[in-house]
Scaffold this active site. Structure first.
Site, PDB file in Angstrom:
ATOM      1  N   HIS A   1      -4.227   0.506  -0.665  1.00  0.00           N
ATOM      2  CA  HIS A   1      -5.483   1.274  -0.738  1.00  0.00           C
ATOM      3  C   HIS A   1      -5.245   2.612  -1.437  1.00  0.00           C
ATOM      4  O   HIS A   1      -6.069   3.052  -2.252  1.00  0.00           O
ATOM      5  CB  HIS A   1      -6.024   1.561   0.665  1.00  0.00           C
ATOM      6  CG  HIS A   1      -6.573   0.376   1.393  1.00  0.00           C
ATOM      7  ND1 HIS A   1      -7.436  -0.517   0.825  1.00  0.00           N
ATOM      8  CD2 HIS A   1      -6.404  -0.038   2.677  1.00  0.00           C
ATOM      9  CE1 HIS A   1      -7.784  -1.434   1.719  1.00  0.00           C
ATOM     10  NE2 HIS A   1      -7.158  -1.169   2.850  1.00  0.00           N
TER      11      HIS A   1
ATOM     12  N   HIS B   1       0.200  -2.470   2.938  1.00  0.00           N
ATOM     13  CA  HIS B   1      -1.254  -2.630   2.812  1.00  0.00           C
ATOM     14  C   HIS B   1      -1.943  -1.278   2.604  1.00  0.00           C
ATOM     15  O   HIS B   1      -2.759  -1.131   1.680  1.00  0.00           O
ATOM     16  CB  HIS B   1      -1.753  -3.317   4.097  1.00  0.00           C
ATOM     17  CG  HIS B   1      -3.228  -3.465   4.234  1.00  0.00           C
ATOM     18  ND1 HIS B   1      -3.876  -4.665   4.075  1.00  0.00           N
ATOM     19  CD2 HIS B   1      -4.198  -2.564   4.548  1.00  0.00           C
ATOM     20  CE1 HIS B   1      -5.177  -4.495   4.272  1.00  0.00           C
ATOM     21  NE2 HIS B   1      -5.400  -3.228   4.561  1.00  0.00           N
ATOM     22  N   GLU B   2      -1.613  -0.316   3.447  1.00  0.00           N
ATOM     23  CA  GLU B   2      -2.297   0.981   3.337  1.00  0.00           C
ATOM     24  C   GLU B   2      -1.980   1.669   2.011  1.00  0.00           C
ATOM     25  O   GLU B   2      -2.843   2.313   1.409  1.00  0.00           O
ATOM     26  CB  GLU B   2      -1.930   1.886   4.521  1.00  0.00           C
ATOM     27  CG  GLU B   2      -2.285   1.326   5.893  1.00  0.00           C
ATOM     28  CD  GLU B   2      -3.744   0.949   6.048  1.00  0.00           C
ATOM     29  OE1 GLU B   2      -4.578   1.466   5.293  1.00  0.00           O
ATOM     30  OE2 GLU B   2      -4.054   0.110   6.917  1.00  0.00           O
TER      31      GLU B   2
END
Ligand SMILES: [Zn+2]
Length: 339
Positions: free
Chosen positions: A259, A255-256
């Site tokens: 980003h 997920h990170e």
């Protein structure tokens, strides 16, 4: 578990490839890269008011209250508008000058010619002491994390193939109680990154440790110039096999890094407007927690993308990126991170 048909396959493959990954890793325990090559920006705002629109966070917990308390970095519509304008300009510039093999002019939502982008990864393990409770995450979990990333980004768990692979370059172990836990937005975080960050804009610096405010992680969005804060911060125990219940299959890292490759949350913008700026992720009014199958918070077509890596659900619930997200990440690589 039915939501994640390839989960068992993925986990089994992760175990099977661990030995190979260990052999291939170039762990350099204790090496601290020089920081002098990177100039630090002025001291940022305090943690009480994170103003850096280039970062974002993922939180533990299952309530909106926890979400509001612990995820202060979601972008406003204006911030998204500014970032999207910068993205378009950066992409125009990069495709004008680019000799990259990435297809110029690829647009979101279309199937792009998948470039084989290999991302070098430097993992900084921030420890208070040599105990596991003090942050001493073993190499085996880090290698498993790399395997999980490569499965997620290749589409092996059920989503689109993104074209990105991740290659572990170095494990850098740092014992410094002043940086433990890692506090989002603190001067200590800036000191840590100023001291440790290595490589160019294409190098993924991943910081592992105990985190402030019950956070699972946070990340910086790409910028045109190299920023010493660039990278992802991930709860060490969220790595595959860690102790963070429901969040210990490695998808906080997935997920990170989404980003870091310019993806917003699937719930960005709620039900209106351009949402997360990706056309094939159905609009979603708010973050989804746990695994609320069938959730449908917007009248627009499509149920909430709760199985998408860019939502807030349990690791066992999320298993895919979309083709639109893959395209956006490839374009962002071209615009911001390619050499
Ligand atoms: Zn996030």
């Amino acid at each position: 578990m039915g939501l994640r048909p390839n989960l068992l396959t993925r986990r089994a493959a992760g175990v099977a490839s661990t030995t190979l990954a260990l052999l291939l890793s170039t762990a350099a325990v204790g090496v601290v890269p020089a920081a002098s090559a990177y100039s630090a920006a002025p001291e940022g705002a305090s943690c009480a008011e994170p103003t850096d629109v280039h970062s974002d966070a993922r939180v533990r917990g299952g309530s909106k209250a926890a979400h509001k308390r612990h995820d202060p970095n979601e972008l406003t519509a204006k911030q998204v508008q500014e970032r999207e304008a910068d993205f378009a300009a950066a992409l125009r510039n990069s495709t004008l000058r680019s000799k990259s093999s990435l297809r110029a002019g690829a647009t979101e939502g279309k199937t792009v010619a998948l470039a084989a982008v290999t991302v070098p990864v430097v993992v900084h393990v921030i420890q208070r002491d040599s105990t596991r409770a003090g942050g001493n995450i073993p190499d085996s979990l880090i290698n498993s994390q790399i395997t999980v990333l490569n499965q997620a980004y290749s589409g092996a768990t059920g989503g689109a193939a993104t074209g990105f692979t991740f290659q572990l370059q170095q494990i850098n172990r740092v014992t410094n109680a002043a940086w433990y836990p890692i506090v989002q937005g603190s001067s200590a975080e800036r000191q840590m990154k100023t001291s440790l960050r290595t490589g160019g804009k294409n190098t993924l610096n991943m910081y592992l440790g105990e985190l402030s405010d019950d956070l699972l992680g946070w990340a910086t969005f790409p910028k045109r110039s190299l920023d010493v804060m660039d990278g992802v911060v991930v709860l060490g125990e969220s790595l595959p096999g860690g102790t963070a219940t429901n969040y210990n299959q490695g998808d906080t890292g997935t997920h990170e890094i989404g980003h870091w490759l310019n993806l917003y949350h699937t719930f960005q913008g709620g039900c209106s407007g351009s949402g997360d700026s990706v056309s094939d992720t159905p609009a979603e009014a708010s973050p989804a927690f746990q695994c609320p199958t069938g959730r449908d918070t917007c009248t627009a077509t499509g149920k909430d993308p709760i199985t998408n890596f860019m939502d807030y659900t349990y690791d066992s619930c999320m298993y895919q990126f979309t083709a639109g997200q893959a395209s956006r990440m490839v374009n962002a690589w071209t615009a911001y991170r390619a050499a």
